[in-house]
Design an enzyme around this catalytic site. Structure first.
Site, mmCIF file in Angstrom:
data_model
loop_
_atom_site.group_PDB
_atom_site.id
_atom_site.type_symbol
_atom_site.label_atom_id
_atom_site.label_comp_id
_atom_site.label_asym_id
_atom_site.label_seq_id
_atom_site.Cartn_x
_atom_site.Cartn_y
_atom_site.Cartn_z
ATOM 1 N N ASP A 1 3.711 -13.549 24.712
ATOM 2 C CA ASP A 1 4.537 -13.062 26.142
ATOM 3 C C ASP A 1 3.971 -13.106 27.089
ATOM 4 O O ASP A 1 4.109 -12.052 27.976
ATOM 5 C CB ASP A 1 5.445 -11.853 25.855
ATOM 6 C CG ASP A 1 6.345 -12.135 24.502
ATOM 7 O OD1 ASP A 1 6.516 -11.287 23.890
ATOM 8 O OD2 ASP A 1 6.875 -13.290 24.170
ATOM 9 N N GLU B 1 15.661 -16.955 27.178
ATOM 10 C CA GLU B 1 14.946 -15.422 27.800
ATOM 11 C C GLU B 1 13.690 -15.798 28.382
ATOM 12 O O GLU B 1 13.723 -16.813 28.846
ATOM 13 C CB GLU B 1 14.671 -14.813 26.112
ATOM 14 C CG GLU B 1 13.833 -15.857 25.193
ATOM 15 C CD GLU B 1 13.631 -15.239 23.929
ATOM 16 O OE1 GLU B 1 14.327 -14.204 23.594
ATOM 17 O OE2 GLU B 1 13.004 -16.141 23.036
#
Ligand code: 6LW
Length: 514
Positions: free
Chosen positions: A13, A178
């Site tokens: 991430d 997302e």
């Protein structure tokens, strides 16, 4: 050339910024303490780890957090001399309401102290702070249940979200939308999201609009980055990306990736960070110069010289009086139970809860960053009862691990025991090894792909195998399942409550690249 991954082993991430000639990346840490890993580079090729921003309990209290909870997908940004970090502390992932709490902290010195957090919202994870050119700031985040991307203005004076909430992007038919980030470029707002889910269908989606609140049109060549159609690509699971422009006007994109074992889809190293060189098309879309499949080697940025930086050493002899940045502990720093000064040159752990606790565990971990490793430590420990143990753990999380532990039998004789936990089912050898020679116990772990084995040596004795070889592919994202990655850890627990100490003389992790 830049070799991918640039951040190896449990570094998912990524969010990237540039401040003048310095680049910084923030990556997720989940239930591992301290919160958020920070990285620094001058050339996008060499990276050093910086102190984490969330290192006070007042910023982050993860006691009791579930496995895979904690810090998801941080987003680092910089505006008018101030660093900002938004992040999610995931308390539960239980549908339909979850408990994904988003926060904002800031600092004027990225390696200094960061503020206490400002609470933002809990409507969904992957918050991102967008500093619009008109001076306004906005928070975007995915809406739990994968119901689009929400946007709301953030008022830095009032330190809270204000005004209406817009759902600016429903996502594409790839689903699982997302990881949103917004950018302004040439009169357009660009929205990057992760889609397809963080496994082998993961990808990067780009959309753009003339209006901040949409509607956003999707790049006709979407997805711009994915490995979903190339199962033999070296970098799999490519998605969750962020863009950065160099000081010379070139563009790069960092993204998460996975490097599964050759023989099976198991990412023991978890998800890692890679980088791709980007280019703008004539019709105003941004795409990787090497095409949709993530490249293993990427051209270096023009006009930026190599800038090597210190990296994590193989061997640590514990000469530092503070725990170096490359270590993690579970959910909190083991206050009063971890010392590098009580016995100078040794790391002293005092036993607390056992490994399955979500509260106070005395464990210090280093990430596995290569599929072939040799790990070794030297320990002095004297258990009075079987309820006191210490040793070396090869761990994914509280529910999935192997441990070689020194303890004692009911007669008070020192023993070696071996534990395995596979999806929270713990088994222990029924043939512990008697330790006849007192003094330091040396423990070694050899890892080669999915095969691993512990070894031991007492005092000056030669190495002996400790129990049978084992399959470490269970310590992978796919098996656990999870979002983190395998780590090597020093461990101690004491169920008598007397906080028995285990002293470690060194911790060596030799990671062979692959
Ligand atoms: C992260 C989400 C994702 O918050 O996985 O791959 C979640 N993308 O964006 C945990 O890493």
């Amino acid at each position: 050339m830049i070799q991918n991954p640039i951040l190896r082993g449990f570094c998912p991430d990524p969010s990237i910024i540039r401040v003048n000639n310095d680049y910084y990346i923030a990556t997720s840490t989940f239930e591992w303490w301290p919160g958020v890993r920070l990285w620094h580079s001058r050339d996008l090729k060499h990276w050093e780890q910086l102190p984490s921003p969330l290192r006070r309990q007042s910023q982050l209290n993860m006691i009791g957090n579930p496995v895979n909870g904690g810090i998801w997908a941080p987003c680092l940004s910089y505006c008018d001399g101030r660093f900002y970090l938004v992040y999610t502390d995931v308390k539960t992932q239980k549908r339909p309401y979850y408990n994904t709490h988003n926060y904002l902290v800031w600092s004027d010195n990225i390696t200094g102290e960061w503020s206490d957090p400002v609470y933002l919202n809990s409507t969904g994870f992957d918050p991102s702070l967008f500093h619009a050119k008109n001076g306004k700031k906005y928070i975007i985040n995915m809406r739990n249940g994968f119901k689009g991307i929400l946007l709301q203005e953030y008022d830095p004076e009032k330190q809270k979200l204000v005004g209406p909430v817009f759902n600016i992007f429903p996502g594409t038919d790839l689903g699982y939308t997302e990881g949103p980030h917004l950018y302004e470029h040439n009169g357009w707002y660009y929205l990057i999201t992760a889609e397809g889910g963080t496994s082998y269908n993961h990808c990067v989606t780009v959309a753009r609009s003339k209006n901040l609140t949409g509607p956003y049109e999707v790049d006709p060549a979407n997805p711009i980055l994915t490995s979903m159609d190339t199962p033999d690509a070296y970098l799999q699971r490519a998605g969750h990306a962020d863009l950065v422009e160099t000081q010379n006007g070139e563009w790069y994109m960092v993204h998460l990736c996975g490097r599964p074992l050759q023989e099976m889809r198991a990412c023991i190293l978890g998800r890692e960070t890679a980088i791709q060189k980007m280019e703008w098309t004539e019709d105003g879309w941004i795409r990787p110069v090497d095409g949709r499949v993530p490249a293993r080697s990427v051209a270096e940025p023009a006009g930026i010289p190599d800038y090597p930086l210190p990296t994590e050493p193989e061997r640590d002899d514990f000469s530092s009086v503070e725990l170096p940045v490359w270590y993690s502990t579970l959910r909190a720093y083991p206050e009063g139970c971890l010392s590098l000064t009580e016995r100078p040159g040794w790391l002293r752990l005092r036993g607390q809860d056992s490994i399955t606790s979500l509260h106070h565990v005395s464990l210090v971990a280093r990430r596995q960053t290569a599929s072939s490793c040799t790990v070794e430590t030297g320990m002095e420990f004297h258990a009075d009862v079987p309820e006191q143990v210490a040793g070396l753990a090869y761990i994914y999380n509280n529910e999935n691990f192997y441990m070689l532990l020194q303890t004692t039998n009911e007669a008070g004789k020192p023993m070696l025991t071996f534990l395995k936990s596979d999806r929270n089912v713990i088994t222990e050898t029924d043939s512990p090894i008697a330790l006849v020679t007192p003094g330091m116990l040396r423990i070694r772990l050899e890892v080669n792909g999915k095969d691993a084995q512990f070894f031991y040596a007492c005092g000056k004795e030669d190495w002996k195998p400790a129990f049978e070889p084992f399959d470490c592919s269970i310590l992978s994202d796919e098996h656990c399942p999870g979002f983190t990655g395998a780590q090597f850890a020093l461990y101690c627990h004491d169920m008598t409550g007397s906080r028995k100490n285990a002293d470690f003389d060194y911790f060596s992790v030799q990671q062979r690249t692959h």
